[in-house]
Design an enzyme around this catalytic site. Sequence first.
Site, PDB file in Angstrom:
ATOM      1  N   LYS A  42       1.961 -21.888 -13.813  1.00  0.00           N
ATOM      2  CA  LYS A  42       3.139 -22.014 -13.048  1.00  0.00           C
ATOM      3  C   LYS A  42       3.438 -20.943 -11.914  1.00  0.00           C
ATOM      4  CE  LYS A  42       5.228 -20.202 -17.188  1.00  0.00           C
ATOM      5  NZ  LYS A  42       5.660 -20.073 -18.371  1.00  0.00           N
ATOM      6  N   ASP A  99      -1.890 -20.036  -7.009  1.00  0.00           N
ATOM      7  CA  ASP A  99      -1.538 -18.345  -5.906  1.00  0.00           C
ATOM      8  C   ASP A  99      -2.487 -17.256  -5.811  1.00  0.00           C
ATOM      9  OD1 ASP A  99      -1.412 -18.590  -8.836  1.00  0.00           O
ATOM     10  OD2 ASP A  99      -0.058 -16.985  -9.348  1.00  0.00           O
ATOM     11  N   ASP A 102      -7.915 -14.132  -9.100  1.00  0.00           N
ATOM     12  CA  ASP A 102      -8.045 -12.534  -9.358  1.00  0.00           C
ATOM     13  C   ASP A 102      -9.580 -12.674 -10.405  1.00  0.00           C
ATOM     14  OD1 ASP A 102      -8.062  -9.919 -11.028  1.00  0.00           O
ATOM     15  OD2 ASP A 102      -6.216 -10.461 -11.183  1.00  0.00           O
ATOM     16  N   PHE A 151      -0.103  -4.429  -7.960  1.00  0.00           N
ATOM     17  CA  PHE A 151       0.042  -5.311  -9.266  1.00  0.00           C
ATOM     18  C   PHE A 151       1.802  -5.602  -8.838  1.00  0.00           C
ATOM     19  CE2 PHE A 151       1.851  -5.507 -13.941  1.00  0.00           C
ATOM     20  CZ  PHE A 151       1.526  -6.796 -13.868  1.00  0.00           C
TER      21      PHE A 151
HETATM   22  C1  PRP Z   1      -2.800 -16.526 -13.035  1.00  0.00           C
HETATM   23  C2  PRP Z   1      -3.185 -17.217 -11.610  1.00  0.00           C
HETATM   24  C3  PRP Z   1      -4.422 -18.097 -11.662  1.00  0.00           C
HETATM   25  C4  PRP Z   1      -4.633 -17.066 -12.627  1.00  0.00           C
HETATM   26  C5  PRP Z   1      -6.122 -16.075 -11.947  1.00  0.00           C
HETATM   27  O1  PRP Z   1      -2.251 -17.546 -13.953  1.00  0.00           O
HETATM   28  O2  PRP Z   1      -2.069 -17.604 -11.654  1.00  0.00           O
HETATM   29  O3  PRP Z   1      -4.022 -18.799 -12.371  1.00  0.00           O
HETATM   30  O4  PRP Z   1      -4.487 -15.777 -13.176  1.00  0.00           O
HETATM   31  O5  PRP Z   1      -6.356 -15.432 -12.587  1.00  0.00           O
HETATM   32  P1  PRP Z   1      -8.542 -15.688 -13.046  1.00  0.00           P
HETATM   33  O6  PRP Z   1      -9.304 -15.523 -11.475  1.00  0.00           O
HETATM   34  O7  PRP Z   1      -8.963 -13.848 -13.537  1.00  0.00           O
HETATM   35  O8  PRP Z   1      -8.436 -16.145 -13.824  1.00  0.00           O
HETATM   36  P2  PRP Z   1      -1.711 -17.330 -15.542  1.00  0.00           P
HETATM   37  O9  PRP Z   1      -3.069 -16.835 -16.402  1.00  0.00           O
HETATM   38  O10 PRP Z   1      -1.204 -15.551 -15.130  1.00  0.00           O
HETATM   39  O11 PRP Z   1      -0.628 -17.972 -16.089  1.00  0.00           O
HETATM   40  P3  PRP Z   1       0.842 -18.188 -14.844  1.00  0.00           P
HETATM   41  O12 PRP Z   1       0.331 -19.334 -13.398  1.00  0.00           O
HETATM   42  O13 PRP Z   1       1.733 -19.314 -15.365  1.00  0.00           O
HETATM   43  O14 PRP Z   1       1.469 -17.097 -14.382  1.00  0.00           O
END
Ligand code: PRP
Length: 179
Positions: A42, A99, A102, A151
């Site tokens: 999301k 977005d 990481d 964060f």
């Molecule tokens: C977050 C973000 C990416 C992912 C990045 O999603 O939107 O999709 O983590 O992290 P990475 O590079 O370590 O894989 P999240 O799983 O928190 O879900 P959300 O978008 O619903 O908040």
Amino acid sequence: MHQDVESIMFSKEQLQMRIAELAAQLDSEYAGKTPLMVGILKGSVMFYADLLRAMTIPVEMDFMAISSYGAGSKSSGEVKLIKDLDRKIEGRDVIIVEDIIDSGYTLSYLKRMLYSRKPSSVKICALLDKYSRRVVPIEADYKGFDCEDEFVIGFGLDYAERYRNLPYIGILKRSVYEK
Ligand code: PRP
């Protein structure tokens, strides 16, 4: 500013200015094409909506949702597809809109999966790049901002599903998540 926010990392104005630049870059690089903009739910929703509205070339929209396998498994790199695209992407120019990058696990999984469907191209457009946290070598083709290892919340980013609707990107107070 929200009471749980320590400081603002990127203001509403900074975000909109950078998004307009990214949109202009995509408009020019995809001129004459109709890219399929794939938003990853999301977190990307705010960025996705503003980016697409700032673009002037024709685009199509689709979404995917990804989840990790159980608690802590993100660090193991295991991700699971929750919602797939509605349409086939063979021969299409695909732009994944995220977005934040990481560890890079999510995008490396997605890129591999989408490539296997024989699109014409797959590029990554990410608003934030937390490069210091990268585990797998993956880069954004289009990037909004480099992001310190803090964060961050707001503009789609959450802590326990909250704060996604803040219009800026802020740093969450430690006292909120160390309670
Ligand atoms: C977050 C973000 C990416 C992912 C990045 O999603 O939107 O999709 O983590 O992290 P990475 O590079 O370590 O894989 P999240 O799983 O928190 O879900 P959300 O978008 O619903 O908040």
